[in-house]
Write a protein that holds these residues in place. Structure first.
Motif, PDB file in Angstrom:
ATOM      1  N   ASP A 114       0.941  -1.156  -0.037  1.00 32.25           N
ATOM      2  CA  ASP A 114      -0.135   0.038  -0.027  1.00 32.25           C
ATOM      3  C   ASP A 114       0.785   1.342  -0.025  1.00 32.25           C
ATOM      4  N   LYS A 126       0.731   3.952  -3.089  1.00 27.55           N
ATOM      5  CA  LYS A 126       0.129   4.993  -2.663  1.00 27.55           C
ATOM      6  C   LYS A 126       0.690   6.178  -2.029  1.00 27.55           C
ATOM      7  N   ASP A 127       1.817   6.053  -1.444  1.00 25.23           N
ATOM      8  CA  ASP A 127       2.488   6.941  -0.557  1.00 25.23           C
ATOM      9  C   ASP A 127       3.020   7.975  -1.525  1.00 25.23           C
ATOM     10  N   SER A 128       2.889   9.296  -0.933  1.00 22.70           N
ATOM     11  CA  SER A 128       3.455  10.511  -1.946  1.00 22.70           C
ATOM     12  C   SER A 128       4.815  10.838  -1.587  1.00 22.70           C
ATOM     13  N   ARG A 144       8.296   5.222  -0.219  1.00 21.21           N
ATOM     14  CA  ARG A 144       8.050   4.214  -1.448  1.00 21.21           C
ATOM     15  C   ARG A 144       9.492   3.382  -1.444  1.00 21.21           C
TER      16      ARG A 144
END
Length: 383
Positions: A322, A326-328, A333
């Motif tokens: 996830d 999805k992490d900005s 990431r």
């Protein structure tokens, strides 16, 4: 007169929140200059220090006028936790260093020093006093060494004969000419346990620390962490206590006389997965009273991802995927990619391949490809 005031201060120190106190001259720390310059030339500095080396050497540069004395204070903190929670599959936990277990020591020390200032000014209203914690210019440990709080150990920490290394340090500069205390003559002898145990070899020699290699420093950085250090971080979320835990001078030393410094087990040994969902507000509510919060939530969350990778717990794979997708934040990431490569499995590999197709950050892409290579190698049966 000054000897009598010094005696009064020492008697009052425990009631002011101070466990040990020492007095020293405010002469420049001239022998320190070569040491600090050598550290800088070799790239051993952390970057958190006062950049002006002269300010670290000359007390008068942090004082309005000519100082006469330095006062070093120490506050002892606990080294043991009562009934620590256990890690388990699906419920893996991280750990904060002992210096971050209780209330933020900067606040604890400043309050103690404020009480000490008030105590002195009640008796000497015209006294000039400046105080500082580790964010100040002077080298806390050099002041504590000169003031007789303890001696500088091979682990670069002050070792008090009474309190061991489990002490927070602060100092005051004043124009009052207190009689100085005698430095401690004890030393580490032939012992090298801290040097031998340092996870990354950051203690490059007796009393010489390459802060760039120190796990404590690495956990407080904000960017990507190199794999060499991620492997050594283990489940540490903030700081490292290895060189203190192995020190024979700390044997049997544990201090529980200050309620505000006692650890909340669920805060200092927290579950890792919930940390990854904390908002800024939730992070402050959970960790804001600890010294571990000073760099914000990002380093703690990154370290939680590293810890999950080191635990190799398949139960953390969905959350790591996830984050990967999805992490900005590129650091999260890229770190999740590494953690997934440590855990392994077809689900992790599939997620890595998918992420490579959409990732635009070059550093993250590099880490994704490294993760893909490791996972494919693990999936390939040996011939």
């Amino acid at each position: 007169m000054w000897a009598e005031l010094k005696r009064e201060i020492k008697e009052a120190a425990p009631s002011l929140g101070i466990d040990d106190i020492g007095f020293a001259s405010a002469d420049p720390f001239l022998s320190l200059k070569a040491v600090l310059l050598d550290r800088r030339e070799k790239g051993y500095e952390s970057g958190f220090e006062e950049p002006d080396i002269d300010k670290r050497i000359y007390p008068e540069l942090s004082f309005d006028g000519q100082p006469a004395s330095l006062i070093s204070i120490a506050v002892a903190y606990p080294s043991k936790m009562e009934n620590p929670p256990k890690s388990a599959p699906g419920e893996r936990r991280g750990i904060l260093a002992r210096s971050a277990w209780g209330r933020d020591y900067h606040l604890v020390l400043r309050e103690a020093m404020k009480k000490l200032e008030d105590f002195i000014r009640e008796r000497i209203p015209e006294a000039r006093i400046e105080n500082m914690v580790d964010t100040g210019a002077l080298v806390d440990r050099a002041v504590a060494d000169r003031a007789g709080i303890g001696f500088k150990g091979k682990n670069c920490l002050i070792i008090s004969p009474k309190w061991g290394t489990w002490v927070y340090l602060g100092e005051l500069i004043t124009n009052i000419p207190f009689p100085p205390d005698t430095p401690v003559t004890e030393d580490c002898g032939e012992c090298t346990k801290c040097l031998d145990a340092c996870p990354t070899g950051a203690l490059v020699g007796p009393g010489v620390l390459n802060a760039q290699r120190c796990i404590s420093f690495q956990t407080q950085t904000k960017g990507f962490v190199e794999e060499e250090f991620m492997l050594k971080i283990g489940n540490r979320l903030y700081g490292c206590d290895t060189c203190q835990v192995v020190c024979p001078k700390n044997k049997g030393k544990h201090w529980n006389h200050r309620p505000e410094l006692q650890p909340d087990p669920e805060t200092v040994k927290p579950l890792l997965l919930p940390i990854l969902d904390l908002s800024n507000r939730q992070f402050k509510e959970r960790f804001g009273t600890s010294a571990a919060a000073w760099r914000g939530k990002n380093p703690i969350q990154r370290n939680a991802i590293i810890a999950l990778g080191n635990f190799k717990d398949p139960g953390s794979v969905p959350k790591l995927i996830d984050i990967l997708i999805k992490d900005s934040r590129p650091v999260m990431r890229g770190t999740a990619a590494w953690a997934l490569s440590r855990i392994g499995g077809t689900e992790a590999l599939s997620a890595i391949v998918k992420a490579i197709a959409t990732e635009t950050d070059e550093e993250v892409l590099k880490r994704l490809r490294n993760a893909e290579s490791k996972l494919m190698e693990a999936e390939t049966p040996e011939v």
